[in-house]
Design a protein around this motif. Sequence first.
Motif, short mmCIF file in Angstrom:
data_model
loop_
_atom_site.label_atom_id
_atom_site.label_comp_id
_atom_site.label_asym_id
_atom_site.label_seq_id
_atom_site.Cartn_x
_atom_site.Cartn_y
_atom_site.Cartn_z
N THR A 88 0.82 -1.20 0.00
CA THR A 88 0.00 0.00 0.00
C THR A 88 0.86 1.25 0.00
OG1 THR A 88 -1.64 -1.23 1.31
CG2 THR A 88 -1.90 1.16 1.18
N PRO A 89 0.59 2.22 -0.89
CA PRO A 89 1.35 3.48 -0.90
C PRO A 89 1.17 4.24 0.41
CG PRO A 89 0.06 3.22 -2.92
CD PRO A 89 -0.39 2.15 -1.99
N VAL A 90 2.14 5.07 0.73
CA VAL A 90 2.11 5.84 1.97
C VAL A 90 0.85 6.70 2.05
CG1 VAL A 90 3.23 7.74 3.23
CG2 VAL A 90 4.60 5.87 2.31
N GLU A 91 0.47 7.33 0.93
CA GLU A 91 -0.71 8.20 0.93
C GLU A 91 -1.97 7.42 1.29
OE1 GLU A 91 1.47 7.95 -1.44
OE2 GLU A 91 2.51 9.89 -1.37
N ASP A 92 -2.09 6.19 0.78
CA ASP A 92 -3.26 5.37 1.12
C ASP A 92 -3.21 4.90 2.57
OD1 ASP A 92 -4.06 5.74 -1.44
OD2 ASP A 92 -3.74 3.68 -2.11
N LEU A 93 -2.01 4.55 3.05
CA LEU A 93 -1.88 4.12 4.45
C LEU A 93 -2.29 5.23 5.41
CD1 LEU A 93 1.50 2.12 4.56
CD2 LEU A 93 -0.80 1.23 5.02
N ALA A 94 -2.00 6.48 5.03
CA ALA A 94 -2.39 7.60 5.88
C ALA A 94 -3.90 7.63 6.07
CB ALA A 94 -1.89 8.92 5.27
N VAL A 96 -5.87 5.07 5.96
CA VAL A 96 -6.26 3.94 6.80
C VAL A 96 -6.02 4.27 8.27
CG1 VAL A 96 -5.92 1.50 7.28
CG2 VAL A 96 -5.80 2.33 4.93
N TRP A 97 -4.90 4.94 8.56
CA TRP A 97 -4.64 5.37 9.93
C TRP A 97 -5.81 6.22 10.45
CZ3 TRP A 97 -1.35 4.12 13.66
CH2 TRP A 97 -0.11 3.57 13.36
N VAL A 98 -6.21 7.21 9.66
CA VAL A 98 -7.30 8.09 10.07
C VAL A 98 -8.59 7.30 10.24
CG1 VAL A 98 -8.79 10.00 9.30
CG2 VAL A 98 -6.30 10.19 9.11
N HIS A 99 -8.84 6.38 9.31
CA HIS A 99 -10.07 5.59 9.38
C HIS A 99 -10.12 4.76 10.66
CE1 HIS A 99 -13.38 3.08 7.78
NE2 HIS A 99 -12.78 2.12 8.46
N GLU A 100 -9.03 4.06 10.96
CA GLU A 100 -9.06 3.16 12.12
C GLU A 100 -9.17 3.93 13.43
OE1 GLU A 100 -9.53 0.14 11.77
OE2 GLU A 100 -9.03 -0.14 9.67
N VAL A 101 -8.43 5.04 13.56
CA VAL A 101 -8.51 5.78 14.82
C VAL A 101 -9.89 6.44 14.97
CG1 VAL A 101 -7.71 8.10 14.13
CG2 VAL A 101 -7.05 7.15 16.36
N SER A 102 -10.56 6.70 13.85
CA SER A 102 -11.90 7.28 13.92
C SER A 102 -12.88 6.33 14.58
CB SER A 102 -12.39 7.65 12.51
OG SER A 102 -11.57 8.64 11.92
N ASP A 141 -17.06 11.61 4.94
CA ASP A 141 -16.32 12.88 4.88
C ASP A 141 -14.89 12.74 5.38
OD1 ASP A 141 -16.66 12.54 7.58
OD2 ASP A 141 -17.72 14.42 7.93
N ALA A 142 -14.34 11.52 5.34
CA ALA A 142 -13.01 11.28 5.90
C ALA A 142 -11.88 11.69 4.97
CB ALA A 142 -12.85 9.81 6.27
N PHE A 143 -12.11 11.64 3.67
CA PHE A 143 -11.01 11.77 2.73
C PHE A 143 -11.06 13.12 1.99
CE2 PHE A 143 -12.16 7.24 3.12
CZ PHE A 143 -11.03 6.81 3.79
N GLY A 144 -10.09 13.32 1.11
CA GLY A 144 -9.95 14.62 0.48
C GLY A 144 -9.14 15.54 1.39
N ASP A 145 -8.81 16.71 0.91
CA ASP A 145 -8.03 17.67 1.70
C ASP A 145 -6.76 17.05 2.26
OD1 ASP A 145 -9.92 19.69 1.31
OD2 ASP A 145 -11.10 19.06 3.06
N GLY A 146 -6.00 16.39 1.38
CA GLY A 146 -4.73 15.80 1.79
C GLY A 146 -4.75 14.32 2.01
N LEU A 147 -5.91 13.69 2.01
CA LEU A 147 -6.02 12.25 2.18
C LEU A 147 -6.63 11.62 0.93
CD1 LEU A 147 -7.25 11.74 5.87
CD2 LEU A 147 -4.94 11.42 4.95
N VAL A 148 -5.98 10.60 0.42
CA VAL A 148 -6.44 9.91 -0.79
C VAL A 148 -7.65 9.05 -0.45
CG1 VAL A 148 -5.83 8.24 -2.57
CG2 VAL A 148 -4.13 9.89 -1.77
N THR A 149 -8.65 9.07 -1.31
CA THR A 149 -9.83 8.22 -1.14
C THR A 149 -9.57 6.85 -1.76
OG1 THR A 149 -11.28 10.15 -1.30
CG2 THR A 149 -12.30 7.98 -1.57
#
Length: 440
Positions: A88-94, A96-102, A141-149
């Motif tokens: 998984t690319p770093v941008e996509d992993l970022a 996932v981090w946000v998703h899981e902590v949410s 509304d998790a992605f966009g603004d710096g996070l890849v969907t």
Amino acid sequence: MSRQAAAGPDAAVVPDAAASPDVAGSPAGPGAPDREKLFAARLHAARARPYLATALFALHPVESRRVPTMAVDRHWRCYVSPAFVARTPVEDLAGVWVHEVSHLLRDHHGRSDRVARERGLTGPAERLRMNIAADFEINDDAFGDGLVTPQDAAVPGLLGLPDGELMEDYLRRFRLGTHTEPLAWLDCGSGADGLDREWDLGPDGAHGLSAQERDAVRFRVAQGITGRPGSASKGWRRWAEEVFHPPQPWRELLGAAVRSAVSGSGAGEDYSYGRPARRSAAVPGAVLPSLRRRPPRVAVVVDTSGSVSDAELGSALLEVAAISRAVGGRRDLVTVLPCDAAARVVHPLCRAEGIPLVGGGGTNLRAGFTRALGLRPRPDVVVVLTDGQTRWPDSRPPCRTVIGLFPRRSGVPSWAEDDPDYRPDLPPEWARVVEIGSAS
């Protein structure tokens, strides 16, 4: 959460969960996750969502080949698949981090447990449905603004559902079937749906956060959101507001009072010819109606007089949302009526935060009762949120009544009273009374 590695070869390896090495504290062996890549992704996530930084760095990563991608438990551990990190690319992993902590910040595990108890939902299939609903709440509304969907992100639109709703709302809108098969791979762990997994290290495992530490993290994140509200999405701002108004026993009492009222004999019942009564067979040539239960309607009268503070009005909006959940989430069955000395405009409940609570004068909730009982169709239950400084109807209304009382401030007269010794009448005996703010 992404499924890029869900079917990878490492997913079939099942080592002892207790022996899974700590990502942060062990050297990167041949099968260990790429730590630098994983932590670079977390840093990217913190830069894209700075208000989540406290939570992101409180989440402790643990290597596990049992998870298909990344998953969390209720103790704030994040289980990471080495194969998933590698692919998984770093941008996509970022993302996932946000998703899981949410999942953890929004207490999806605790909420899933409560829903399971209230609705009698059991088994892994229902927990999968909760995981999907929780993902919908996050991903709209998790992605966009710096996070890849991610291409395979579980979003409400996949099932034709609207954005902006809560997990509990989405659960009522879909069932598992062929249309949900593309989402069957989802597994965000026990932190998402409350069902313990074999790989969980449990409450006694290393690096778990205590209940006090978890609450402290949520409070810090909520502070960051409210301090800079323009940087967070509407969903996160709503969450932060609820963190500062945590559920109290009185809120449970209010919800129980409303549920009791709407489920009582006569509430939401009417005769219908849509299904004839079984007694019709005994009366040849006549069709008798049967008594059918319909969804109950609730009218909420909110006291907007000058004796009610802005903080209490804000609390009233939270109670309106709780009342909506108490009647099954059918917002179309709840109407809100602001009232001071006169009844104001009736508002259908779409979103509680969008209801204007207009008032500021004297108090006469009799007008609110009259207006509520004049609604068509007539409500089955009237809920009144007030500080109690009002005159009450002389006679019992023809429907059940629940009164939520804001704390009375001793020595403070009502808006329309000049007598410092004035004391309001007690609520009538025919109403169920819940003291809002009471710890008992």
